[in-house]
Each structure stands twice: as structure tokens, then as C-alpha cells.
Design a protein around this motif. Structure first.
Motif, mmCIF file in Angstrom:
data_model
loop_
_atom_site.group_PDB
_atom_site.id
_atom_site.type_symbol
_atom_site.label_atom_id
_atom_site.label_comp_id
_atom_site.label_asym_id
_atom_site.label_seq_id
_atom_site.Cartn_x
_atom_site.Cartn_y
_atom_site.Cartn_z
ATOM 1 N N ARG A 111 0.816 -1.205 0.000
ATOM 2 C CA ARG A 111 0.000 0.000 0.000
ATOM 3 C C ARG A 111 0.854 1.261 0.000
ATOM 4 N N ARG A 112 1.957 1.257 0.716
ATOM 5 C CA ARG A 112 2.775 2.455 0.834
ATOM 6 C C ARG A 112 3.339 2.893 -0.516
ATOM 7 N N ALA A 115 0.502 4.023 -2.872
ATOM 8 C CA ALA A 115 0.012 5.362 -2.513
ATOM 9 C C ALA A 115 0.970 6.444 -2.997
ATOM 10 N N LYS A 116 2.262 6.194 -2.886
ATOM 11 C CA LYS A 116 3.253 7.159 -3.369
ATOM 12 C C LYS A 116 3.115 7.349 -4.881
ATOM 13 N N ASP A 232 -6.744 4.515 0.995
ATOM 14 C CA ASP A 232 -5.473 3.857 0.712
ATOM 15 C C ASP A 232 -4.449 4.793 0.100
ATOM 16 N N GLU A 235 -0.509 8.810 2.066
ATOM 17 C CA GLU A 235 0.820 8.405 2.517
ATOM 18 C C GLU A 235 1.685 9.650 2.609
ATOM 19 N N ASP A 236 2.677 9.638 3.513
ATOM 20 C CA ASP A 236 3.532 10.808 3.742
ATOM 21 C C ASP A 236 2.653 12.044 3.922
ATOM 22 N N PHE A 254 -0.528 5.412 7.981
ATOM 23 C CA PHE A 254 0.298 6.153 7.033
ATOM 24 C C PHE A 254 1.422 6.869 7.762
ATOM 25 N N GLU A 255 2.460 7.236 7.011
ATOM 26 C CA GLU A 255 3.559 8.018 7.567
ATOM 27 C C GLU A 255 3.149 9.492 7.645
ATOM 28 N N SER A 275 -0.403 14.985 0.599
ATOM 29 C CA SER A 275 -1.586 14.364 1.193
ATOM 30 C C SER A 275 -1.876 15.063 2.522
#
Length: 314
Positions: A111-112, A115-116, A232, A235-236, A254-255, A275
Motif C-alpha cells: 500500500r505504501r 500510494a506514493k 489507501d 501516505e507521507d 500512514f507516515e 496528502s
């Protein structure tokens, strides 16, 4: 139009018009290197997907990432994630995967990077598993997940009214050329339906006068507004928390890159390109304290009716 095809490799001699500009092997360790003559293409799967894509659009430049190294057509998580990271770094506009995983533990890590890529404006097309309702990355919000549809042929496709989100039902019936030079129709399979959507995406982007993100492409394909049902794609993220709600970062999926109490603390560039997770005060009437129209990726965490995660680009 560059298309990354993560699969079993592409036989260049079986392509009519398209070319392969990157011919790579992704090893089990995740190491990526140029494919050599010793790295045989042992199944036709990737070549057939490439043939389907080139059949309905022209001037395709494939970046082939071979993760299937034998007739089992299986790969490791490290291979798939490494291939996706390569596509992200190279900023390949369309990434095609007639593959996926049903393992939940893989999904958490996949997912990470997905998402990026979504946030980077890349279009990801992925086939659903033929044997499982849930599969990744097709299941992720922001990915064009594809299933085969009965009664559809050629480049026909339609929205998936069962899975909803940004999913498609598409034709898997296509005529391709075999290694012996014969014509053959592909079977009913999700992996041969996904290239139909990828070809349609190529057509849209080739006509576009400016860059388009996944939601804009989805609208161009369907005439419907894309509304990812799951967050989803976050991220970041920057957390904007005017409610002063207590957040336990270890439990966030998420980060977090920044934490502020007001949208006014963010620059225009951050609003347009980052985001943002917005946590309003309980007294909010659904309208944040500042204009949110320039926010490209917003997860609005309010209690107001109709609030939802969304992706927007002006």
C-alpha cells in the motif's frame, strides 16, 4: 506512451508495432538488472498482455520488468515491490500488472509504494485474482482494478457496479499471434481483461493536452466522478488538527511528515502537492476554517454527512 509491464517478460519479435525500451529482470532478492539471453521468457503471459495493449493503441513503448522466471508464474513479494519502486523512481506514467497477491501481510507493505505512485500522478492498472474476491494491488483505492466481463469483446469495458470504487469490468477476448504465427483468441481471464483498460488509458493520455491523474483519467473513461471509498491513497501525509484530537502515531496506517493545527500554516505548494489529513473541530459545520479547494489529496475526518476521502486536482 511509456507503459511498464510487470509480468513474465515480453518477446519483442511478437509485437507488431510497439517496442520494448527497457528489458529488465527482477531477481528474487529484488535486484533489478538488464535481461540477457540466458534469462529465457518461459511463458507467453507477459507477451500476450503486451500484444493486447498494442492492438488497440499505437506508439507504445514498453518497460518490461520480468518477475515471473519460470512456468509457475509466481514471484516473491520482494520482486513485485522492487518493480513498483523502479516504476516510481522512473516516473513511468502507466504501470500494468496482470498479477497480484491475496496475502494480507503483503498488502500492508504494498500500500505504501502504491500510494506514493498514486500521489505522483501515475496510473496503475491491475487484474483481480481469478480465484479470490480480494487481491492486491487491484483492491487499493486509486488503482484501476479489472475483472473479466461476460459478453464484452475487443476494447469494450464498463464500470464495475459490484466492486464500485475505481474498478472496471472489461473484455478478455482478444485475437493475438502465437509464436508459431497462428491466430488465437485469449480465454476468459482477469489477466487478459486488464490490458483492455490499459489500452484505453493509453488512448486518453495520448489525446491529453496536459498531465492527468488517475481520477481525471477515470472520469474521461467513464463520465463518472471518481470517489475512492478507502483512504489507501494517503501516505507521507500532513495532519491538520484544529480539534486538538489526541493522535497515537504508532496506530496510524500512514507516515506523517508534518503536524499543524491550521490549514493557514501550510504553503500553497503543500496544499497542492501533499496528502492532507484534516481533523475538524466537533463544532465544525462541515466547512474547514480555510479554503480546501486547492488540496489535491484530502482525507476529511469529520462527522458531517457526506464527508469522505477524495482526490482532487484543479
Amino acid at each position: 506512451m511509456k507503459v511498464a509491464l510487470i509480468d513474465s517478460g515480453i518477446r519483442k519479435d511478437l509485437l507488431a508495432n510497439a517496442c520494448v525500451i527497457e528489458d529488465l529482470v527482477v531477481e528474487e532478492s529484488g535486484n533489478i538488472r538488464p535481461r540477457t539471453k540466458k534469462d529465457g521468457i518461459l511463458t507467453a503471459h507477459g507477451t500476450v498482455c503486451a500484444q493486447i495493449i498494442e492492438r488497440y493503441t499505437d506508439s507504445v513503448e514498453f518497460c518490461s520488468l520480468q518477475i515471473f522466471r519460470d512456468v509457475s508464474e509466481s514471484a516473491t513479494f520482494d520482486q513485485l515491490s522492487a518493480a513498483l519502486r523502479w516504476c516510481f523512481v522512473q516516473n513511468i506514467p502507466i504501470v500494468h500488472m496482470s498479477i497480484g497477491t491475496t496475502r494480507a501481510q503483503d498488502a500492508v507493505l504494498l500500500r505504501r509504494i502504491v500510494a506514493k505512485m498514486f500521489g505522483n500522478g501515475q496510473i496503475l492498472v491491475a487484474a483481480y485474482s481469478n480465484s479470490s474476491y480480494v487481491s492486491y494491488p487491484a483492491q487499493f483505492g486509486g488503482v484501476f482494478g479489472v475483472s473479466a466481463g461476460h459478453g464484452l469483446r475487443g476494447i469494450q469495458y464498463e464500470t464495475d457496479d459490484v466492486r464500485k470504487d475505481m474498478n472496471f469490468v472489461a473484455s478478455s477476448k482478444h485475437v493475438v499471434i502465437t509464436p508459431t504465427g497462428d491466430k488465437q483468441e485469449t480465454p476468459m481471464a482477469n489477466s487478459f481483461a486488464a490490458p483492455t483498460v490499459t489500452a484505453a488509458v493509453c488512448r486518453i493520455l495520448k489525446r491529453a493536452k496536459s498531465p492527468m491523474n488517475a481520477c481525471e483519467v477515470y472520469y474521461a473513461l467513464t463520465g463518472k466522478k471518481a470517489e475512492p471509498m478507502r483512504p489507501d491513497f494517503i501516505e507521507d501525509a500532513i495532519i491538520v488538527n484544529p480539534s486538538n484530537c489526541v493522535l497515537h502515531r504508532p496506530f496510524l496506517f500512514f507516515e506523517v511528515t508534518k503536524y499543524v493545527n491550521s490549514l493557514k500554516e501550510l504553503s500553497d505548494d503543500e496544499k497542492e502537492n501533499q496528502s492532507i489529513v484534516y481533523i475538524p473541530k466537533k463544532t465544525d459545520d462541515g466547512n474547514p476554517e480555510d479554503d480546501i479547494s486547492r488540496i489535491k489529496r484530502l482525507l476529511y475526518c469529520g462527522d458531517g454527512e457526506g464527508t469522505k476521502a477524495r482526490e482532487r486536482r484543479l
